[in-house]
Write a protein that holds these residues in place. Structure first.
Motif, short mmCIF file in Angstrom:
data_model
loop_
_atom_site.label_atom_id
_atom_site.label_comp_id
_atom_site.label_asym_id
_atom_site.label_seq_id
_atom_site.Cartn_x
_atom_site.Cartn_y
_atom_site.Cartn_z
N LEU A 175 -8.12 3.44 2.79
CA LEU A 175 -7.39 2.21 3.06
C LEU A 175 -8.30 1.17 3.70
CD1 LEU A 175 -3.95 1.51 4.42
CD2 LEU A 175 -5.81 0.96 5.98
N GLN A 222 0.84 -1.21 0.00
CA GLN A 222 0.00 0.00 0.00
C GLN A 222 0.88 1.26 0.00
OE1 GLN A 222 -2.29 -1.24 3.51
NE2 GLN A 222 -4.06 -1.72 2.21
N ILE A 273 -3.11 8.31 5.05
CA ILE A 273 -4.42 8.10 4.44
C ILE A 273 -5.46 9.03 5.07
CG2 ILE A 273 -3.91 5.69 3.91
CD1 ILE A 273 -5.77 5.04 6.38
#
Lengths: 309, 309
Positions: free
Chosen positions: A147, A131, A168
């Motif tokens: 996420l 990620q 995020i």
């Protein structure tokens, strides 16, 4: 048109529920997210990896839904990620029967050039380092990064997970995972703790009991649509995430008020996903059906008590 | 002013939760229903029975909330119904430690003359024969009869329960009880089966996961307000029923649309009940607090997706 970049597995699943079982069928978080997001007016691409055992017709299916598949690496001689699971009678819990990482073990995500400036990035459930690797390739800060993760990464890659959480805007996580990550039983307290770890918005998914959206002192709740029959819950969370991120990518408005709508769109799409095995229902879902069920969601939740402000 | 007749226990409870324990305190379904319904502009009365060990101050408390207590029989030399329970750590389940029926064993409900024409009858959880006995005393068909029951009566008085179910408009029941009564796991199917047994409206309570209202093909859902801390769930279901029936008695409108509002009012009041031990929070609850939290319920559930009809 706004761009939505999706990172997630494209895979084979074999599923057993009280209603039957499947052979290897199309699955994977990236697949479900992409199919769900395809209901919005966005340019979307999936970054993933498969082996050369992966049928071209599955890739063609994604392309037919206007999903850019150039970021799905096909590894010559490689085998596609495979997951097999069996659901218990209440469909709320399941046992994993088999997990074969295959090409996923060495997955090095490559973001297509024309999606390095994506407006919204949806990081599906994968190792946090993957990620992070995607976020590092972005040439422009996305307007929104969402996420999804799971308890597995909390158990074996917690520090990496905490790193990606700092970068995020929204985390989607289920109730038990929220409790594990925060050490708090109350979901209100859990959301507060997780909020402190980075994400401004915390979405807690409760499966058949709906989903909660937290942002500071604000909270919004969307129920799951009560269904006569839930056939196969596989992919429901990813479908929710795809609807949530797809709607926000389309609308460009990331206010709390509009995020409520995104939660409803996500819940609405997820309600279809569980009606058939695997991706079957999502592959054949019309806009008319989506709109009709949105109307049901309104009837299910909206009331007309007038209050003085 | 419309009349609400409440039938239910007025009792002593001793409660243990992870947060502490109480000695004998005021409890009972009739008590919680009455306290909750007192937030509406209705004339309400409780039909119940206590022993002469029941403190006058408890009866005075109910009277101070404008609840008619002339239907609460005081049995000379009798002992008041006593229940003791201990909640597990998640507060979703509990063990009954002690149940002493005492005067409840021979309870023969007597409806006060001036409530035999009540507009709404709220039959709290009791033996179905007692609930039938109350309906038999009504001189006018009530506009609405609401029944609450539990698995205990399904186990030991099912045929009597089925009799009373033919004479009511609304049943409130929790999710596990709905499954037991109907033999269906899906709550949508369970509501259909229960609907066939008599009640036009089926309310399925899911505790912290909210409540569902079914009427033919219509369904409405209200979440429980997410709370930082749930202190003691005792009486939450009865408080919900009191808010539901009290609101409907006040408003005189028993359309499905207005019943949605009743579900919200009931959920709103129940959200306070769990914040302190026993009746403590309900006894000291202001209209300002109730109104402020109704606003929270709107923010929690209402969204603004516009759809073509």
């Amino acid at each position: 048109m706004n761009k939505l970049l999706i990172v997630g597995t494209v895979a084979f699943d074999a599923i057993e529920t009280p209603f039957g079982k499947t052979d290897k069928i199309l699955g994977g978080a990236g697949t479900y997210i992409g199919l769900s997001a395809s209901h919005f007016n966005v340019a979307s691409a999936i970054v993933s990896v498969v082996g050369d055992d992966f049928p071209q017709e599955y890739l063609d299916l994604l392309t037919s839904k206007n999903i850019d598949t150039t970021g799905i690496e096909v590894v010559p001689g490689g085998k596609t990620f495979f997951w097999s699971g069996k659901y218990h009678n209440d469909l709320n819990s399941r046992d994993t029967l088999d997990t074969q990482l295959n090409v996923l073990a060495d997955f090095n995500p490559i973001v297509p050039e024309n999606f390095k400036d994506a407006d919204v990035v949806m990081l599906g459930n994968l190792h946090p380092n993957i990620q992070i690797g995607v976020l590092d390739q972005m040439t422009r800060k996305p307007k929104l990064v969402v996420l999804d993760t799971m308890n597995f990464w909390m158990d074996c890659a917690l520090s990496e997970l905490k790193e990606v959480m700092k970068r995020i805007d929204v985390i989607t996580i289920n109730d038990e995972e929220a409790r594990q990550l925060s050490g708090e039983y109350s979901l209100v307290k859990a959301a507060e703790v997780i909020h402190q770890m980075g994400p401004k918005y915390v979405v807690i998914k409760k499966g058949e009991h709906g989903a909660l959206l937290f942002n500071d002192d604000h909270v919004f709740f969307a129920p799951a649509l009560p269904l006569k029959e839930v056939f196969d819950p596989t992919g429901a969370g990813d479908t929710f995430a795809g609807g949530f991120s797809g709607y926000l990518a389309q609308s460009e408005n990331i206010s709390f008020s509009n995020m409520k709508n995104a939660i409803i769109y996500g819940s609405n799409l997820a309600s279809f996903c569980v009606e058939k095995f695997g991706t079957e229902r999502m592959v054949n879902l019309s806009e008319q059906e989506v709109d009709a069920r949105l109307q049901q969601f309104k009837m299910l939740t909206q009331f007309d008590i007038e209050l003085a402000d």
